[in-house]
Design a protein around this motif. Structure first.
Motif, PDB file in Angstrom:
ATOM      1  N   THR A 101       4.246  -9.991   6.760  1.00 56.93           N
ATOM      2  CA  THR A 101       3.680  -8.731   7.472  1.00 56.93           C
ATOM      3  C   THR A 101       2.971  -8.810   8.619  1.00 56.93           C
ATOM      4  OG1 THR A 101       3.017  -7.099   5.865  1.00 56.93           O
ATOM      5  CG2 THR A 101       5.322  -6.877   5.619  1.00 56.93           C
ATOM      6  N   GLU A 102       2.723  -8.282   9.507  1.00 52.41           N
ATOM      7  CA  GLU A 102       1.468  -7.369   9.401  1.00 52.41           C
ATOM      8  C   GLU A 102      -0.126  -6.908   8.445  1.00 52.41           C
ATOM      9  OE1 GLU A 102       0.426  -8.654  13.150  1.00 52.41           O
ATOM     10  OE2 GLU A 102       2.629  -9.379  12.763  1.00 52.41           O
ATOM     11  N   HIS A 103      -1.342  -7.254   8.578  1.00 54.52           N
ATOM     12  CA  HIS A 103      -2.074  -6.458   7.872  1.00 54.52           C
ATOM     13  C   HIS A 103      -1.673  -4.744   7.795  1.00 54.52           C
ATOM     14  CE1 HIS A 103      -5.534  -9.523   7.844  1.00 54.52           C
ATOM     15  NE2 HIS A 103      -4.139  -9.899   6.852  1.00 54.52           N
ATOM     16  N   LEU A 104      -1.474  -3.925   6.476  1.00 58.63           N
ATOM     17  CA  LEU A 104      -1.197  -2.517   6.467  1.00 58.63           C
ATOM     18  C   LEU A 104      -2.300  -1.496   6.607  1.00 58.63           C
ATOM     19  CD1 LEU A 104       1.693  -2.633   4.191  1.00 58.63           C
ATOM     20  CD2 LEU A 104       1.088  -2.834   6.104  1.00 58.63           C
ATOM     21  N   PRO A 105      -2.275  -0.756   7.708  1.00 59.24           N
ATOM     22  CA  PRO A 105      -3.329   0.011   7.679  1.00 59.24           C
ATOM     23  C   PRO A 105      -3.621   0.953   6.311  1.00 59.24           C
ATOM     24  CG  PRO A 105      -1.072   1.115   8.896  1.00 59.24           C
ATOM     25  CD  PRO A 105      -0.913  -0.251   8.486  1.00 59.24           C
ATOM     26  N   GLU A 106      -4.572   1.854   6.337  1.00 60.43           N
ATOM     27  CA  GLU A 106      -4.980   2.441   4.978  1.00 60.43           C
ATOM     28  C   GLU A 106      -4.068   3.193   4.712  1.00 60.43           C
ATOM     29  OE1 GLU A 106      -8.765   4.054   4.411  1.00 60.43           O
ATOM     30  OE2 GLU A 106      -8.440   4.179   2.689  1.00 60.43           O
ATOM     31  N   SER A 107      -3.224   3.880   5.876  1.00 61.38           N
ATOM     32  CA  SER A 107      -2.418   5.623   5.697  1.00 61.38           C
ATOM     33  C   SER A 107      -0.853   4.495   4.881  1.00 61.38           C
ATOM     34  CB  SER A 107      -2.524   6.135   7.072  1.00 61.38           C
ATOM     35  OG  SER A 107      -1.940   4.638   8.061  1.00 61.38           O
ATOM     36  N   VAL A 108      -0.594   3.425   5.751  1.00 62.19           N
ATOM     37  CA  VAL A 108       0.211   3.109   5.200  1.00 62.19           C
ATOM     38  C   VAL A 108      -0.083   2.532   3.746  1.00 62.19           C
ATOM     39  CG1 VAL A 108       2.052   1.055   4.727  1.00 62.19           C
ATOM     40  CG2 VAL A 108       1.362   2.602   7.250  1.00 62.19           C
ATOM     41  N   ILE A 109      -1.101   1.872   2.940  1.00 63.15           N
ATOM     42  CA  ILE A 109      -0.854   1.803   1.807  1.00 63.15           C
ATOM     43  C   ILE A 109      -1.387   3.082   1.011  1.00 63.15           C
ATOM     44  CG2 ILE A 109      -2.259   0.784   0.020  1.00 63.15           C
ATOM     45  CD1 ILE A 109      -2.977  -1.486   2.069  1.00 63.15           C
TER      46      ILE A 109
ATOM     47  N   ALA B 297       1.112   3.571  -2.398  1.00 56.93           N
ATOM     48  CA  ALA B 297       1.048   4.129  -3.151  1.00 56.93           C
ATOM     49  C   ALA B 297       1.680   5.614  -4.279  1.00 56.93           C
ATOM     50  CB  ALA B 297      -0.717   5.341  -3.232  1.00 56.93           C
ATOM     51  N   GLN B 298       2.173   6.465  -2.975  1.00 58.03           N
ATOM     52  CA  GLN B 298       2.717   7.843  -3.729  1.00 58.03           C
ATOM     53  C   GLN B 298       4.466   7.499  -3.981  1.00 58.03           C
ATOM     54  OE1 GLN B 298       1.634  10.408  -3.182  1.00 58.03           O
ATOM     55  NE2 GLN B 298      -0.694   9.075  -3.160  1.00 58.03           N
ATOM     56  N   CYS B 299       4.996   6.218  -3.724  1.00 63.05           N
ATOM     57  CA  CYS B 299       6.751   5.747  -3.833  1.00 63.05           C
ATOM     58  C   CYS B 299       6.478   5.530  -5.112  1.00 63.05           C
ATOM     59  CB  CYS B 299       6.269   3.916  -3.113  1.00 63.05           C
ATOM     60  SG  CYS B 299       6.631   4.030  -1.969  1.00 63.05           S
ATOM     61  N   GLN B 300       7.909   6.236  -5.623  1.00 63.71           N
ATOM     62  CA  GLN B 300       8.370   6.277  -6.947  1.00 63.71           C
ATOM     63  C   GLN B 300       9.292   5.341  -7.357  1.00 63.71           C
ATOM     64  OE1 GLN B 300       7.476   8.962  -8.677  1.00 63.71           O
ATOM     65  NE2 GLN B 300       6.189   9.347  -7.525  1.00 63.71           N
ATOM     66  N   THR B 301       9.769   4.374  -6.479  1.00 66.02           N
ATOM     67  CA  THR B 301      10.658   3.069  -6.912  1.00 66.02           C
ATOM     68  C   THR B 301      10.608   1.747  -5.960  1.00 66.02           C
ATOM     69  OG1 THR B 301      12.047   3.692  -5.360  1.00 66.02           O
ATOM     70  CG2 THR B 301      12.276   4.460  -7.173  1.00 66.02           C
TER      71      THR B 301
ATOM     72  N   SER C  97      15.764  -2.057  -8.755  1.00 65.97           N
ATOM     73  CA  SER C  97      15.021  -0.943  -9.650  1.00 65.97           C
ATOM     74  C   SER C  97      14.612   0.169  -9.767  1.00 65.97           C
ATOM     75  CB  SER C  97      14.178  -1.621 -10.308  1.00 65.97           C
ATOM     76  OG  SER C  97      12.877  -1.516 -10.595  1.00 65.97           O
ATOM     77  N   SER C  98      14.359   1.433 -10.582  1.00 64.47           N
ATOM     78  CA  SER C  98      14.299   2.286 -10.169  1.00 64.47           C
ATOM     79  C   SER C  98      12.910   2.846 -10.934  1.00 64.47           C
ATOM     80  CB  SER C  98      14.788   3.430 -10.894  1.00 64.47           C
ATOM     81  OG  SER C  98      15.118   3.478 -12.638  1.00 64.47           O
ATOM     82  N   PHE C  99      12.109   2.032 -10.818  1.00 64.61           N
ATOM     83  CA  PHE C  99      10.537   1.838 -11.075  1.00 64.61           C
ATOM     84  C   PHE C  99       9.433   1.660  -9.786  1.00 64.61           C
ATOM     85  CE2 PHE C  99      11.014  -1.913 -12.407  1.00 64.61           C
ATOM     86  CZ  PHE C  99      10.123  -2.598 -12.641  1.00 64.61           C
TER      87      PHE C  99
ATOM     88  N   SER D  31      -5.887   2.208  -3.844  1.00 64.18           N
ATOM     89  CA  SER D  31      -5.429   3.508  -4.162  1.00 64.18           C
ATOM     90  C   SER D  31      -4.273   3.174  -5.068  1.00 64.18           C
ATOM     91  CB  SER D  31      -5.116   3.980  -3.142  1.00 64.18           C
ATOM     92  OG  SER D  31      -4.496   3.692  -2.756  1.00 64.18           O
ATOM     93  N   TYR D  32      -3.229   2.422  -4.684  1.00 65.75           N
ATOM     94  CA  TYR D  32      -2.156   1.405  -5.651  1.00 65.75           C
ATOM     95  C   TYR D  32      -2.589   1.627  -7.021  1.00 65.75           C
ATOM     96  CZ  TYR D  32       2.405  -0.673  -5.900  1.00 65.75           C
ATOM     97  OH  TYR D  32       3.696  -1.007  -6.634  1.00 65.75           O
ATOM     98  N   PRO D  33      -1.175   2.849  -7.484  1.00 69.41           N
ATOM     99  CA  PRO D  33      -1.428   2.809  -9.138  1.00 69.41           C
ATOM    100  C   PRO D  33      -1.583   1.569  -9.814  1.00 69.41           C
ATOM    101  CG  PRO D  33       0.332   3.584  -8.246  1.00 69.41           C
ATOM    102  CD  PRO D  33      -0.059   3.173  -7.418  1.00 69.41           C
TER     103      PRO D  33
END
Ligand SMILES: Nc1ncnc2c1ncn2[C@@H]1O[C@H](COP(=O)(O)OP(=O)(O)O)[C@@H](O)[C@H]1O
Ligand SMILES: CC(C)(COP(=O)(O)O)[C@@H](O)C(=O)NCCC(=O)O
Ligand SMILES: [K+]
Length: 267
Positions: free
Chosen positions: A37-45, A49-53, A72-74, A93-95
């Motif tokens: 992919t392209e480099h991701l902007p901060e807002s997308v990252i 980080a808010q994703c659940q799965t 998978s569900s995690f 910011s990613y967990p």
């Protein structure tokens, strides 16, 4: 904190290059999917980080992903090898993230500023195909990186890659156009009679001659030495090398996923 692998053992590998992101989805030792992919902007990252799965995540980062509900569900851990510090910083910011560093790569004799991409690709190639190994990475830059039979770094070289050479010529001169790498489908005439072909000829023939020269120098050192080529321009450069020097090209291992094999080895 070191991210724990989940029971399903799914993990994402991310190589952050100077042009693009290179992703792989692993189930244990098996590479399931790889894409760029392209480099991701901060807002997308931050969104990631808010994703659940994993499904939620892939919907954002995998361009043609269709939700299957089978995934998978995690949220899986992401292992990152980056040569772009400003991009690395966005992932704080990613967990579940681990930034891979040189001290995790078992190659001997590394110097402290060696690119982690170069170290991992060499380690991956050597572990899969054996040492001595020379890796050619035809990415934003063109790099040569090699190690001997004792898995000790021999060294290498760095020069501007194919697109970077075209871009620099177009941007740093008053009259030259920027040649698009993707329009080059066949070898240009060596002695060209128009500007775009003159640029193509100059860049392509000297790049191929340079690659050939490094390979010959490698074989002078290690007659049985192996060679692998990766990077976004690998196919184009390999095809031209094959057209000009088929006896050399036949020895090349063309493999985009070397860094992922390196990550798998150290994980
Ligand atoms: N879709 C694409 N987007 C960007 N570059 C591409 C693409 N397809 C091929 N390339 C080529 O890939 C090269 C960049 O290689 P890549 O391995 O992606 O770089 P890096 O790992 O340094 O980000 C560019 O020189 C370009 O010519
Ligand atoms: C040489 C590189 C810029 C290659 O990056 P790429 O072209 O693959 O995006 C990168 O490996 C890097 O920043 N290396 C640090 C210097 C070194 O390896 O000696
Ligand atoms: K790279």
């Amino acid at each position: 904190m070191k991210p724990q692998r989940h029971i399903e053992n799914i993990w994402l590998a991310l190589e952050i290059g100077n042009s693009r992101l290179h992703w792989a989805l692993f189930k244990g030792e098996t590479l399931d999917l790889a894409w760029d992919t392209e480099h991701l902007p901060e807002s997308v990252i931050q969104q990631l980080a808010q994703c659940q799965t994993l499904d939620d995540l892939l919907l954002i980062i995998f361009p043609i992903y269709h939700k299957t509900a089978a995934f998978s569900s995690f949220l899986p851990p992401i292992f990152i090898a980056s040569v772009v510090p400003s991009q690395t910083a966005l992932w704080q910011s990613y967990p579940h993230v681990e930034i891979i560093t040189l001290n995790q790569v078992p190659l001997l004799g590394m110097y402290p500023t060696l690119g982690i991409d170069r170290a991992l690709a060499l380690w991956g190639a050597g572990k899969v195909w054996g040492f001595p190994m020379l890796v050619i990475d035809a990415g934003t830059t063109l790099t040569f990186t090699s190690a001997d039979i004792n898995q000790c770094l021999v060294g290498g070289a760095i020069l501007p890659g194919l697109s970077l050479q075209f871009l620099t010529l177009g941007q740093k001169t008053g009259q030259l156009p920027i040649v698009e790498t993707k329009i080059i489908t066949s070898l240009p005439p060596r002695f060209a009679l128009n500007t775009p072909e003159a640029i193509q000829s100059g860049v392509i023939y000297t790049l191929i001659a340079g690659i050939k020269d490094f390979i010959e120098a490698w074989w002078d050192l290690f007659p049985q030495g192996k060679i692998a080529i990766k990077g976004g321009d690998r196919t184009l450069l390999f095809n031209h090398l094959q057209a000009l020097y088929p006896e050399i090209a036949v020895h090349l291992i063309v493999e985009q996923n070397l860094i992922f094999w390196g990550m798998r080895e150290i994980n």
